[in-house]
Design an enzyme around this catalytic site. Structure first.
Site, PDB file in Angstrom:
ATOM      1  N   LEU A  63       0.858  -1.196   0.000  1.00  0.00           N
ATOM      2  CA  LEU A  63       0.000   0.000   0.000  1.00  0.00           C
ATOM      3  C   LEU A  63       0.892   1.243   0.000  1.00  0.00           C
ATOM      4  O   LEU A  63       2.015   1.204   0.480  1.00  0.00           O
ATOM      5  CB  LEU A  63      -0.907   0.015   1.236  1.00  0.00           C
ATOM      6  CG  LEU A  63      -1.909  -1.132   1.384  1.00  0.00           C
ATOM      7  CD1 LEU A  63      -2.840  -0.860   2.564  1.00  0.00           C
ATOM      8  CD2 LEU A  63      -2.737  -1.333   0.118  1.00  0.00           C
ATOM      9  N   ASP A  64       0.376   2.337  -0.551  1.00  0.00           N
ATOM     10  CA  ASP A  64       1.129   3.589  -0.466  1.00  0.00           C
ATOM     11  C   ASP A  64       0.287   4.637   0.251  1.00  0.00           C
ATOM     12  O   ASP A  64      -0.828   4.350   0.701  1.00  0.00           O
ATOM     13  CB  ASP A  64       1.590   4.064  -1.853  1.00  0.00           C
ATOM     14  CG  ASP A  64       0.412   4.281  -2.798  1.00  0.00           C
ATOM     15  OD1 ASP A  64      -0.710   4.534  -2.301  1.00  0.00           O
ATOM     16  OD2 ASP A  64       0.597   4.195  -4.018  1.00  0.00           O
ATOM     17  N   SER A  65       0.836   5.868   0.328  1.00  0.00           N
ATOM     18  CA  SER A  65       0.146   6.868   1.144  1.00  0.00           C
ATOM     19  C   SER A  65      -1.222   7.219   0.557  1.00  0.00           C
ATOM     20  O   SER A  65      -2.139   7.596   1.279  1.00  0.00           O
ATOM     21  CB  SER A  65       1.019   8.111   1.283  1.00  0.00           C
ATOM     22  OG  SER A  65       1.289   8.628   0.002  1.00  0.00           O
TER      23      SER A  65
ATOM     24  N   ASP B 283      -3.178   5.037  -0.956  1.00  0.00           N
ATOM     25  CA  ASP B 283      -4.058   3.937  -0.549  1.00  0.00           C
ATOM     26  C   ASP B 283      -4.512   4.107   0.892  1.00  0.00           C
ATOM     27  O   ASP B 283      -5.616   3.725   1.266  1.00  0.00           O
ATOM     28  CB  ASP B 283      -3.334   2.593  -0.676  1.00  0.00           C
ATOM     29  CG  ASP B 283      -3.014   2.252  -2.124  1.00  0.00           C
ATOM     30  OD1 ASP B 283      -3.817   2.612  -3.007  1.00  0.00           O
ATOM     31  OD2 ASP B 283      -1.967   1.629  -2.360  1.00  0.00           O
TER      32      ASP B 283
END
Ligand SMILES: Cc1cc2nc3c(=O)[nH]c(=O)nc-3n(C[C@H](O)[C@H](O)[C@H](O)COP(=O)(O)OP(=O)(O)OC[C@H]3O[C@@H](n4cnc5c(N)ncnc54)[C@H](O)[C@@H]3O)c2cc1C
Lengths: 496, 87
Positions: free
Chosen positions: B38-40, B42
């Site tokens: 996941l990234d920021s 997400d």
């Protein structure tokens, strides 16, 4: 054709994004689906009277204000004649069921004085309201250039959970509450869902001064076109985008009307929920698609464009005052199921201010798709069922009559020339449900980010950062900042 | 109210359906960012999905930001559940 940056949409956000990139020497093209450039800023004429669609006044154009600085940086100011509203001008809040008129000046000091003298028992509350709005505004980089942009955006996605109504509790006269909250009209969020942070962002701009531009929104479009043409930016109108091509997890090209534009970056300024008309949604997380598709929108409007049969002065009215009329028990929780004859009405006359529009005034009230559903032919653009023109005329005349009675004490001051309905806004601006301010910036909804998962795809426009001329312009400042470096762009523009 | 198992199952369902993550990877020690990818961006959608899924508000930004593993996330949600029961 190959171009480094493609901007989708030519409203103020698209024009701003294109101009900043061009100013930095980047290659840019703009694609607009409408036959005309400018989105909500466009002006039109009826019977020789000029009317603005979505630009009646703005804040942030004082010499130390952010929009002025941005336009200065872009070289637009030489083409624009900006007029500050005179000291006597204000929002005039009046009531259908009460003779009281409340002025909210475009000045903290004056507003506080006048309101305190009208409502002496609430002086403390009035003072607290203005102080709080000011304090919150001082934490927003657009109003306080010393605040770090990065710090601000670290938290921006999460709206403050403090409701603006909270600081007004304890005020006994609802008419005062309505006057203080009049700025809700300018971003379309019901009072119960308005956060202090967002409210302060809008209110502060106007409490610091209001501005008019000679020639209205069209003058802004025309000056943008001058600098964009000079920079060699191509602008394609009446162009339908078929798709944005993706390659190796990044934007690769834009296909529109059989043309193939090879590109690195796309800035999309349309409504976020329509993004997936242009892209395979499978590229994104289902949670993201669902969130953008499900964004709750600000309401639509019904607008009556009228001619004035005498000078505003003759009626004791000024084009430098915006007139609002409400019922005194209004709760500003505009629901879509409210009785039509109880809706607030706004009267404004931008083109009279500089004489470019002879005598024309605009009346606005909230509206929704439900009102026009019967005339919508299978959602097909431009197609209307029989009876639509007659309905619009009837509603327009009803609104004129109401305004004539309330403000002019004459049944022939305003005469209807043209109307816009939610179908007009939907089809002319590509706005779902005819929403005029885009997705709501409210307590209950997170504002979508400028960034997306797709490398090279960015979002901008009124639904992203903030609505209004200022909001949509700043949205593009931030979006382009993501591409070219936020802090350095900020430094160039603000000089700090 | 959710039992601990129901709570964990619901989080896993959300991650599988809404973020198309592989159910097998959803170990308690899995780091949301490093292991699950996941990234920021997400993270924002995850907050929304959890708020809707559990009918809660995740207002404590510091607490949300300090979540790294699935276990951290379960603990945060358990805490919110228990606070609600207590009130
Ligand atoms: C009636 C009304 C009154 C208002 N009054 C004021 C006011 O007094 N002061 C103020 O500050 N603000 C006011 N606003 C709000 C302000 O006009 C808007 O917030 C702002 O202009 C929005 O700019 P934008 O670029 O985000 O969107 P828009 O102006 O809507 O522009 C978007 C453009 O993108 C195009 N587009 C969309 N999708 C695509 C696609 N797929 N392909 C190609 N092109 C596409 C559209 O055709 C449109 O031209 C008002 C708005 C309305 C409607």
């Amino acid at each position: 054709m190959k171009v480094d940056n493609i901007i989708i949409g030519s409203g103020i956000s698209g024009l701003t994004a294109a101009a900043i990139l061009a100013r930095l020497g980047r290659s840019v093209a703009v694609i607009e689906r409408n036959r005309r450039v400018g989105g909500s800023l466009r002006r039109f004429k009826r019977n020789g009277v000029a009317f603005d669609t979505g630009f009646h006044y703005t804040g942030c154009l004082g010499k130390d204000d952010i929009l002025y600085r941005l336009w200065d940086y872009l070289g637009l100011l030489q083409y624009l004649d900006i007029q500050r509203f005179p000291d006597y001008s204000h929002e005039n809040i009046s009531f259908f069921d009460s003779s009281l008129e409340i002025p909210l000046y475009f000045s903290y000091k004056r507003s506080e004085e006048e309101l305190s003298s009208l409502f002496p028992q609430d002086t403390e509350k009035i003072r607290e309201y203005f102080r709080t709005v000011r304090e919150v505004a001082a934490t927003i980089p657009f109003y306080n250039f010393d605040v770090s942009l990065n710090e601000f955006f670290r938290d921006y996605w999460k709206p403050s959970q403090v409701p603006v109504k909270g600081i007004l509790s304890g005020i006994s006269d609802n008419r005062l509450v309505l006057a203080l909250l009049i700025h809700l009209f300018l971003y379309g969020v019901p009072a119960s869902q308005a956060s202090l942070g967002t409210h302060a962002m809008v209110a502060h701009a106007y409490l610091n001064g209001a501005y008019h531009i000679v020639g209205g929104g069209q003058a802004v479009i025309d000056s943008y076109l001058k600098i964009l043409r000079r920079a060699g930016v191509e602008i394609f109108t009446s162009m339908d985008i078929e798709r944005i091509d993706i390659k190796d997890g990044a934007v690769h090209a834009v296909c529109a009307d059989g043309e193939f534009f090879r590109t690195e970056n796309v800035i999309y300024t349309g409504h976020p929920s329509r993004l997936f008309d242009l892209l395979p949604e499978s590229f994104f997380r289902p949670a993201y698609v669902r969130r953008l598709r499900g964004l709750i929108n600000t309401p639509s409007m019904f607008v009556a464009f009228c001619s004035l049969n005498a000078e505003m002065d003759d009626y004791g009215k000024s084009p430098w005052i915006n007139y609002y009329a409400l019922f005194s028990d209004e709760d500003m929780n505009s629901s879509r199921h409210r009785q039509l004859d109880r809706l607030p009405v706004m009267l404004t006359a931008p083109s009279v201010r500089d004489g470019t529009g002879k005598q024309g005034a605009v009346l606005l009230r909230e509206s929704s798709m439900e009102e026009v559903l019967a005339f919508d032919q299978h959602g097909e653009e431009g197609k209307r069922a029989a009876g639509y023109e007659a309905w619009k005329r009837r509603e327009g005349i009803a609104l004129c009559n109401k305004a004539n009675m309330h403000w002019f004490g004459s049944d022939e001051a305003l005469e209807l020339l043209e109307t816009s309905s939610p179908l007009t806004f939907r089809d002319e601006l590509g706005a779902p449900e005819g929403t005029v301010y885009g997705a709501m910036h409210s307590i209950n909804q997170l504002t979508p980010s400028h960034m997306t998962r797709l490398r090279g795809l960015y979002l901008s426009g009124q639904s992203i950062l903030m609505t209004g001329i200022v909001g949509a312009s700043l949205s593009s400042l931030v979006t382009v900042g993501e591409i070219v470096g936020k802090e350095s762009l900020w430094e160039r523009i603000t000089g700090s | 109210m959710f039992t601990d198992e129901q709570l964990e199952k619901k989080v896993q369902d959300i991650l599988c359906e809404e973020f198309e993550l592989d159910a097998e990877k959803l170990k308690p020690q899995a780091n949301l960012y490093e292991d699950l990818g996941l990234d920021s961006l997400d993270a924002v959608d995850l907050v929304v999905a959890l708020e809707q899924g559990f009918g809660i508000k995740l207002t404590d930004e510091e607490a949300v930001r300090s979540v790294r593993t699935l276990d951290d996330l379960y603990a945060l949600l358990r805490k919110i559940r228990d606070q609600r029961m207590g009130s």
